[in-house]
Structure formats: C-alpha cells, structure tokens
Design an enzyme around this catalytic site. Structure first.
Site, PDB file in Angstrom:
ATOM      1  N   HIS A 186       2.039   1.116 -13.634  1.00  0.00           N
ATOM      2  CA  HIS A 186       2.836  -0.046 -14.042  1.00  0.00           C
ATOM      3  C   HIS A 186       4.322   0.298 -14.012  1.00  0.00           C
ATOM      4  O   HIS A 186       4.721   1.377 -14.479  1.00  0.00           O
ATOM      5  CB  HIS A 186       2.437  -0.491 -15.451  1.00  0.00           C
ATOM      6  CG  HIS A 186       3.181  -1.706 -15.914  1.00  0.00           C
ATOM      7  ND1 HIS A 186       2.900  -2.966 -15.425  1.00  0.00           N
ATOM      8  CD2 HIS A 186       4.215  -1.860 -16.785  1.00  0.00           C
ATOM      9  CE1 HIS A 186       3.724  -3.839 -15.992  1.00  0.00           C
ATOM     10  NE2 HIS A 186       4.526  -3.190 -16.815  1.00  0.00           N
ATOM     11  N   GLY A 225       0.774  -1.233   0.000  1.00  0.00           N
ATOM     12  CA  GLY A 225       0.000   0.000   0.000  1.00  0.00           C
ATOM     13  C   GLY A 225       0.802   1.278   0.000  1.00  0.00           C
ATOM     14  O   GLY A 225       0.289   2.322   0.407  1.00  0.00           O
ATOM     15  N   ASN A 242       1.674   3.053  -2.584  1.00  0.00           N
ATOM     16  CA  ASN A 242       1.034   3.984  -3.512  1.00  0.00           C
ATOM     17  C   ASN A 242      -0.265   4.536  -2.930  1.00  0.00           C
ATOM     18  O   ASN A 242      -0.602   5.708  -3.133  1.00  0.00           O
ATOM     19  CB  ASN A 242       0.777   3.302  -4.852  1.00  0.00           C
ATOM     20  CG  ASN A 242       2.048   3.104  -5.653  1.00  0.00           C
ATOM     21  OD1 ASN A 242       2.854   4.019  -5.792  1.00  0.00           O
ATOM     22  ND2 ASN A 242       2.255   1.904  -6.155  1.00  0.00           N
ATOM     23  N   MET A 261      -3.354  -6.634  -7.992  1.00  0.00           N
ATOM     24  CA  MET A 261      -2.706  -7.745  -8.684  1.00  0.00           C
ATOM     25  C   MET A 261      -3.727  -8.750  -9.216  1.00  0.00           C
ATOM     26  O   MET A 261      -3.545  -9.966  -9.104  1.00  0.00           O
ATOM     27  CB  MET A 261      -1.721  -8.433  -7.737  1.00  0.00           C
ATOM     28  CG  MET A 261      -0.681  -7.509  -7.147  1.00  0.00           C
ATOM     29  SD  MET A 261       0.286  -6.628  -8.416  1.00  0.00           S
ATOM     30  CE  MET A 261       1.208  -7.986  -9.111  1.00  0.00           C
ATOM     31  N   ARG A 262      -4.783  -8.248  -9.816  1.00  0.00           N
ATOM     32  CA  ARG A 262      -5.785  -9.126 -10.419  1.00  0.00           C
ATOM     33  C   ARG A 262      -6.081  -8.645 -11.834  1.00  0.00           C
ATOM     34  O   ARG A 262      -6.154  -7.445 -12.089  1.00  0.00           O
ATOM     35  CB  ARG A 262      -7.103  -9.129  -9.614  1.00  0.00           C
ATOM     36  CG  ARG A 262      -6.973  -9.493  -8.143  1.00  0.00           C
ATOM     37  CD  ARG A 262      -6.442 -10.882  -7.949  1.00  0.00           C
ATOM     38  NE  ARG A 262      -7.289 -11.899  -8.574  1.00  0.00           N
ATOM     39  CZ  ARG A 262      -6.940 -13.178  -8.684  1.00  0.00           C
ATOM     40  NH1 ARG A 262      -5.761 -13.582  -8.265  1.00  0.00           N
ATOM     41  NH2 ARG A 262      -7.763 -14.031  -9.269  1.00  0.00           N
TER      42      ARG A 262
END
Length: 224
Positions: A137, A40, A42, A118-119
C-alpha cells in the site's frame, strides 16, 4: 500489540529509503501466486529478483482481472502462466474470490501476493490463506488507507509518507505490518511525482518482505 515475523518485531520494521538487498535464502523455494490489475511493475520487481537469485521463490501463476492489464506482457517475458478472472463476469465478490482460491489451489500456491490488486477481498479468500496474503500500500499505514493514499497524503500536507507491506485481513488495508519505507514529500510534488518515488521503495520492501516470509517458511520446515 506487537507482531513478530521470524523473530523480528514487525511493528518496529520502519526502514529508511535505502535498504540492503535481500539475500538468497537456502531451502525450498516459496511458491507464490500473484494477483495484479494494472501495469505490473511490482510483479516485474518480484520476477526480476527471482531471476537474479535475490529471492528463493517461484511464481506459480499470475491472476489478473482486467483484460487490458499490461502485467500480462511482463509475465509472458518471464515465462509465468497467466489466468484472467474478469471480475465483471461474477455476480458477487465472493464468487470471484472462490474462483481465485480454486485457481491458486490448483497451482499449489503457498503464499499470495497482491501486486496492485484493485479489488476488495472477502473472507472467502482471506480464510483460504490465513496470514499468508501480502499486500502493498502506498502510505505509512495506518495513515491514509484506501485507493487514494498518495492523494490523501498530499491533501493532508504531511511532510513524510511512504509505503507499507502488510498481511491481509478482511478490513481494507489492515493487518500486521511486515515492512515500511518512508518517503519525504517535496514542496512541488504532484500525485504522479510522489507516487513515482514511492514506487521505487515499494519494490524494495516488497522483495524484502517476501524474503522474510521465505526465511520463516524454511526455518519452520528445516529447523537448525
């Protein structure tokens, strides 16, 4: 094809590792929902920028899919509501995305920010917030998409990599680019050292991109 955001040619928004801090945009606060899966950092960068009045935004809700995600502790420190939607409890990706959309709508979210989500997402989520989902990214897209962007850059022995903020489309790590920052690769870099330097720039361009989005929304709602 060029993509514009608030009059800026997004294809030419390649910025240096030293960028100016975003300015507070007067008007209505941008209501965002954040999706995160890990530590977390970001998320905290966004929350801290809001607290410091660098961003005119409000985090309506944090959705996380990993019960052990450290992002929850960060959200609690900033008083942000957290909701666990464990992907393991859903048979299909579409089912998870339906639950995410329902939660975001219930919290009156305008824009969605993937801060280490991450999905792989489906049209269920993308179509519910068309051109209003931001992803971060760790490469200079379109180079090195996917979850191992840092490792790919090292394996390719390129001299410069970086990070990208872009709008989300169904294809992984595609969509119009909003902002990028370049990061040089040093001779003795490892995935850990390189990612740490990229992450510093990630925080800056993520806040910068959200600031641009806020400006766009307020110019639309309150034209001069």
């Amino acid at each position: 094809m060029n993509v514009t955001l608030t009059g800026i040619d997004a294809t030419s928004c390649l910025i240096s590792p030293t960028i100016p801090s975003p300015s507070f945009i007067p008007g209505e606060a941008l209501k965002i929902g954040v999706l995160a899966s890990g530590s977390g950092t970001n998320f905290e960068a966004i929350a801290q920028a809001i607290q410091n009045q660098q961003l005119n935004a409000k985090i309506q809700v944090l959705i996380y899919n990993n019960p052990d995600a450290k992002v929850v502790e960060r959200a609690q420190r900033f008083g942000v509501k957290t909701i666990l939607l464990n992907h393991r409890h859903y048979k299909k990706r579409e089912d998870l995305d339906q639950a995410i959309v329902k939660t975001l709508k219930e919290h009156d979210v305008d824009w969605v920010v993937f801060a280490g989500w991450m999905r792989i997402v489906t049209p269920v989520l993308v179509d519910a917030f068309p051109q209003k989902i931001i992803n971060l990214h760790p490469s200079l897209l379109p180079s090195f998409p996917g979850i191992h962007g840092v490792e790919q850059a090292l394996d390719a022995k390129v001299k410069i990599t970086g990070c990208t903020v872009h709008l989300v489309e169904v294809e992984v790590d595609s969509g119009p680019i909003l902002m990028q920052a370049a990061v040089p690769i040093l001779p003795h870099d490892t995935p850990e050292t390189l990612h740490a330097r990229i992450q510093v720039q990630e925080h800056k361009i993520l806040i910068g991109a959200i600031s641009l989005v806020t400006q766009q929304q307020n110019q639309t709602q309150f034209p001069s």
